[in-house]
Write an enzyme that holds these catalytic residues in place. Sequence first.
Site, mmCIF file in Angstrom:
data_model
loop_
_atom_site.group_PDB
_atom_site.id
_atom_site.type_symbol
_atom_site.label_atom_id
_atom_site.label_comp_id
_atom_site.label_asym_id
_atom_site.label_seq_id
_atom_site.Cartn_x
_atom_site.Cartn_y
_atom_site.Cartn_z
ATOM 1 N N HIS A 83 22.590 24.670 10.662
ATOM 2 C CA HIS A 83 22.656 23.937 9.368
ATOM 3 C C HIS A 83 21.524 24.537 8.413
ATOM 4 C CE1 HIS A 83 24.506 20.754 6.187
ATOM 5 N NE2 HIS A 83 23.285 21.603 5.773
ATOM 6 N N HIS A 125 20.720 26.910 4.616
ATOM 7 C CA HIS A 125 21.378 27.344 3.382
ATOM 8 C C HIS A 125 20.445 28.539 3.119
ATOM 9 C CE1 HIS A 125 24.336 24.149 2.167
ATOM 10 N NE2 HIS A 125 23.483 23.377 3.029
ATOM 11 N N HIS A 140 30.062 18.948 5.029
ATOM 12 C CA HIS A 140 28.943 18.351 4.383
ATOM 13 C C HIS A 140 29.597 16.832 4.263
ATOM 14 C CE1 HIS A 140 26.784 21.701 3.620
ATOM 15 N NE2 HIS A 140 25.651 21.095 3.529
ATOM 16 N N GLU A 192 26.034 12.153 4.047
ATOM 17 C CA GLU A 192 24.769 12.472 3.613
ATOM 18 C C GLU A 192 24.506 11.468 2.541
ATOM 19 O OE1 GLU A 192 21.875 15.764 2.050
ATOM 20 O OE2 GLU A 192 23.977 16.339 1.860
#
Length: 361
Positions: free
Chosen positions: A19, A21, A203, A206
Site C-alpha cells: 500500500h 501511493h 480503501h 480508515e
Amino acid sequence: MTNRPSLDDIRRAPKVLLHDHLDGGLRPATIADLARETGYDGLPAADPDNLRTWFAEASDSGSLERYLETFEHTVGVMQTAEALTRVAYECAEDLASDGVVYAEVRYAPEQHTRNGLSLEQVVEAVLKGFADGGRDFGIRVGTLLTAMRHQARSMEIAELAVRYRDAGVVGFDIAGAEAGYPPTRHLDAFEYLQRENAHFTIHAGEAFGLPSIWQAIQWCGADRLGHGVRIIDDITDRDGERPQLGRLAAYVRDKRIPLEMCPSSNVQTGAAKSIAAHPIGPLRRLYFRVTVNTDNRLMSGTTLSEEFAKLVEAFDYGWDDLQWFTVNAMKSAFIGFDERLELINGVIKPGFAQLKWRSHA
C-alpha cells in the site's frame, strides 16, 4: 527483548510493500524540478527542504480531508508523460534502496489528464518508469489503478486495469474520502472485475467504521482492505486474556483477508491515536492477516524500514515478527502463486534467516 532489530539492519531485510501511493512518495527536489519544467506555479515553497517541511506539517493535522489536500501539489506536477515516468522510476529506486524487493504502487490515472494525456498514455508512462527502475535497481513493482470514490469513472478505470494486466498492472483500488462515498457506489466495477478474474483492494475502515469494511467485503468482494484499522471496533476485551471477536472481525480473520495497515499515516489522519495504541498490536496477537505499509512516504516522512522500526519500539517486536508481517504481505500480493512462493522461499526467508543469525552471532 535483547537483540532488537536496528533500523540499519531492518533496511537490509527483504521487505514487501502493498500500500503505497505514487503521488504520495515524490522527492521534494523532484517536485521543485517538475514545477519549473511544467510551469506549475502553485507550490507553497520553492526550496526542496522547505517543501519537505511544508508537506510534513500539512499532513500532520489529524484529519484525512486535510491530509488529502496535500496531493493537489504532487498531482499538479505529474501531468506529463515525462514527469510520470520520472516519478515512477525514482519510486522504484527509493524503494529498492530501502530493501523492498516487491512493491505494489497505486495511483489514479484520471488525476493525470489535465494537460491532455489520455488514460492509456498515463498508464504507459508509469509502467515505463517502473519497468526501467525495476531493471536498474533489482525490484519488482506491480501497479494498482485507483478510481476516486467521489467520481463516476470506476468502470472505466477497472476496464483499463484489465486491459493492462499483462503489462504490469496487477490490480484495482478505490480511494478518497470514505464518508458519504460508500464502496457500493462502484458495485458495477467490482462485479466486472470479478467476472474478469481480476484482483482488487478497497480503501475501507480508515476514516469510517465497520459499515465501510462490511460493504467492501460482503457487497463488493474485496480481496484486501486498504487500512482496515476500524475492524478493531468489532473486538471486545482485546487487551485481555480472552478477546471476543464480533461476526465481522471473525469473518475477516477466518477468511485471512489482508489488512494493509499504514501506522504513521493512520496516526496522522486520526485513524489511530499513536503508534503504541495502533490496532496493529492486538490484531497481530490475534493473528489477523496484517501487513505493514507506508501509504504516502512524502507526507508521512517515512520509509517501510522506519515503519517497522517504530513497531519494534512500540511493541518490542523481533525478527520473527517482522518476517511474519513480510510473509503475510507476500502471500497477499496480486501476482501469481509461483512468483510469490519464489520470493518467499528464495529471497525473504533466506534474507531474514541471515539477519537473525547475525544478530545472535
